[in-house]
Motif scaffolding. Sequence first.
Motif, PDB file in Angstrom:
ATOM      1  N   MET A 125     -11.982   7.895  35.033  1.00 18.88           N
ATOM      2  CA  MET A 125     -10.799   8.218  35.794  1.00 18.88           C
ATOM      3  C   MET A 125      -9.694   8.780  34.902  1.00 18.88           C
ATOM      4  SD  MET A 125     -11.465   7.707  38.967  1.00 18.88           S
ATOM      5  CE  MET A 125      -9.897   7.746  39.762  1.00 18.88           C
ATOM      6  N   ALA A 126      -9.660   8.388  33.649  1.00 20.00           N
ATOM      7  CA  ALA A 126      -8.603   8.875  32.755  1.00 20.00           C
ATOM      8  C   ALA A 126      -8.679  10.381  32.575  1.00 20.00           C
ATOM      9  CB  ALA A 126      -8.688   8.175  31.406  1.00 20.00           C
ATOM     10  N   VAL A 127      -9.894  10.923  32.505  1.00 17.23           N
ATOM     11  CA  VAL A 127     -10.046  12.377  32.370  1.00 17.23           C
ATOM     12  C   VAL A 127      -9.472  13.073  33.588  1.00 17.23           C
ATOM     13  CG1 VAL A 127     -11.736  14.250  32.247  1.00 17.23           C
ATOM     14  CG2 VAL A 127     -12.076  12.191  30.894  1.00 17.23           C
ATOM     15  N   ILE A 128      -9.784  12.566  34.759  1.00 15.66           N
ATOM     16  CA  ILE A 128      -9.301  13.168  36.002  1.00 15.66           C
ATOM     17  C   ILE A 128      -7.782  13.102  36.067  1.00 15.66           C
ATOM     18  CG2 ILE A 128      -9.312  12.947  38.513  1.00 15.66           C
ATOM     19  CD1 ILE A 128     -12.232  11.813  38.103  1.00 15.66           C
ATOM     20  N   GLU A 129      -7.219  11.953  35.765  1.00 10.36           N
ATOM     21  CA  GLU A 129      -5.761  11.811  35.812  1.00 10.36           C
ATOM     22  C   GLU A 129      -5.089  12.731  34.794  1.00 10.36           C
ATOM     23  OE1 GLU A 129      -3.998  10.215  38.158  1.00 10.36           O
ATOM     24  OE2 GLU A 129      -5.967   9.847  39.024  1.00 10.36           O
ATOM     25  N   GLY A 130      -5.677  12.851  33.620  1.00  6.25           N
ATOM     26  CA  GLY A 130      -5.127  13.750  32.609  1.00  6.25           C
ATOM     27  C   GLY A 130      -5.145  15.194  33.062  1.00  6.25           C
ATOM     28  N   LEU A 131      -6.248  15.627  33.666  1.00  6.81           N
ATOM     29  CA  LEU A 131      -6.341  17.001  34.151  1.00  6.81           C
ATOM     30  C   LEU A 131      -5.373  17.270  35.298  1.00  6.81           C
ATOM     31  CD1 LEU A 131     -10.210  17.473  34.036  1.00  6.81           C
ATOM     32  CD2 LEU A 131      -8.517  18.555  32.538  1.00  6.81           C
ATOM     33  N   LYS A 132      -5.119  16.246  36.112  1.00  8.39           N
ATOM     34  CA  LYS A 132      -4.173  16.409  37.230  1.00  8.39           C
ATOM     35  C   LYS A 132      -2.756  16.689  36.744  1.00  8.39           C
ATOM     36  CE  LYS A 132      -6.367  13.490  40.723  1.00  8.39           C
ATOM     37  NZ  LYS A 132      -6.220  12.214  41.463  1.00  8.39           N
ATOM     38  N   THR A 133      -2.407  16.222  35.543  1.00  4.56           N
ATOM     39  CA  THR A 133      -1.039  16.394  35.049  1.00  4.56           C
ATOM     40  C   THR A 133      -0.764  17.807  34.547  1.00  4.56           C
ATOM     41  OG1 THR A 133      -1.552  15.695  32.788  1.00  4.56           O
ATOM     42  CG2 THR A 133      -0.910  13.974  34.357  1.00  4.56           C
ATOM     43  N   LEU A 134      -1.816  18.595  34.336  1.00  5.48           N
ATOM     44  CA  LEU A 134      -1.618  19.961  33.854  1.00  5.48           C
ATOM     45  C   LEU A 134      -0.948  20.815  34.921  1.00  5.48           C
ATOM     46  CD1 LEU A 134      -5.075  20.534  32.140  1.00  5.48           C
ATOM     47  CD2 LEU A 134      -2.918  19.951  31.043  1.00  5.48           C
ATOM     48  N   LYS A 135      -0.058  21.665  34.501  1.00  5.87           N
ATOM     49  CA  LYS A 135       0.667  22.527  35.433  1.00  5.87           C
ATOM     50  C   LYS A 135      -0.126  23.772  35.802  1.00  5.87           C
ATOM     51  CE  LYS A 135       4.385  19.995  35.231  1.00  5.87           C
ATOM     52  NZ  LYS A 135       4.470  18.894  36.113  1.00  5.87           N
ATOM     53  N   THR A 136      -1.097  24.127  34.973  1.00  7.16           N
ATOM     54  CA  THR A 136      -1.897  25.317  35.214  1.00  7.16           C
ATOM     55  C   THR A 136      -3.331  25.062  34.782  1.00  7.16           C
ATOM     56  OG1 THR A 136      -2.153  27.670  34.708  1.00  7.16           O
ATOM     57  CG2 THR A 136      -1.268  26.292  32.968  1.00  7.16           C
ATOM     58  N   ASN A 137      -4.250  25.809  35.326  1.00  7.71           N
ATOM     59  CA  ASN A 137      -5.641  25.650  34.894  1.00  7.71           C
ATOM     60  C   ASN A 137      -6.104  26.844  34.075  1.00  7.71           C
ATOM     61  OD1 ASN A 137      -5.846  27.564  36.868  1.00  7.71           O
ATOM     62  ND2 ASN A 137      -7.369  26.503  38.075  1.00  7.71           N
ATOM     63  N   SER A 138      -5.152  27.634  33.599  1.00  8.41           N
ATOM     64  CA  SER A 138      -5.520  28.837  32.853  1.00  8.41           C
ATOM     65  C   SER A 138      -5.457  28.655  31.335  1.00  8.41           C
ATOM     66  CB  SER A 138      -4.616  29.995  33.274  1.00  8.41           C
ATOM     67  OG  SER A 138      -3.276  29.697  32.954  1.00  8.41           O
ATOM     68  N   ILE A 139      -5.289  27.424  30.881  1.00  7.22           N
ATOM     69  CA  ILE A 139      -5.264  27.180  29.442  1.00  7.22           C
ATOM     70  C   ILE A 139      -6.481  26.340  29.050  1.00  7.22           C
ATOM     71  CG2 ILE A 139      -2.762  27.340  29.202  1.00  7.22           C
ATOM     72  CD1 ILE A 139      -2.666  24.285  29.217  1.00  7.22           C
ATOM     73  N   PRO A 140      -7.035  26.583  27.854  1.00  5.58           N
ATOM     74  CA  PRO A 140      -8.178  25.773  27.425  1.00  5.58           C
ATOM     75  C   PRO A 140      -7.749  24.329  27.164  1.00  5.58           C
ATOM     76  CG  PRO A 140      -7.760  27.604  25.887  1.00  5.58           C
ATOM     77  CD  PRO A 140      -6.678  27.616  26.912  1.00  5.58           C
ATOM     78  N   VAL A 141      -8.618  23.405  27.485  1.00  3.37           N
ATOM     79  CA  VAL A 141      -8.344  21.987  27.296  1.00  3.37           C
ATOM     80  C   VAL A 141      -9.538  21.366  26.576  1.00  3.37           C
ATOM     81  CG1 VAL A 141      -7.994  19.785  28.484  1.00  3.37           C
ATOM     82  CG2 VAL A 141      -6.948  21.858  29.396  1.00  3.37           C
ATOM     83  N   VAL A 142      -9.253  20.537  25.594  1.00  6.61           N
ATOM     84  CA  VAL A 142     -10.290  19.787  24.901  1.00  6.61           C
ATOM     85  C   VAL A 142     -10.217  18.349  25.398  1.00  6.61           C
ATOM     86  CG1 VAL A 142     -11.145  18.977  22.672  1.00  6.61           C
ATOM     87  CG2 VAL A 142     -10.150  21.267  22.873  1.00  6.61           C
TER      88      VAL A 142
END
Length: 64
Positions: free
Chosen positions: A1-18
Amino acid sequence: MAVIEGLKTLKTNSIPVVIYSDSQYVVNAISKGWLRNWIRTDFKGGKKIRTSGFNIISCLKISI
């Protein structure tokens, strides 16, 4: 769930995320292509039943 919550906080999905995780389930779902296969088969495994953790992993699909 932590991964999902972390991804939800991003303002955009156009940047690479590790993503760093100690959950082999999350790591393998992405790195071994499990998520891609589950999406293709509507989250059904070899016996045509829903993959365990369907609710969590389907949220991950939405977040990625």
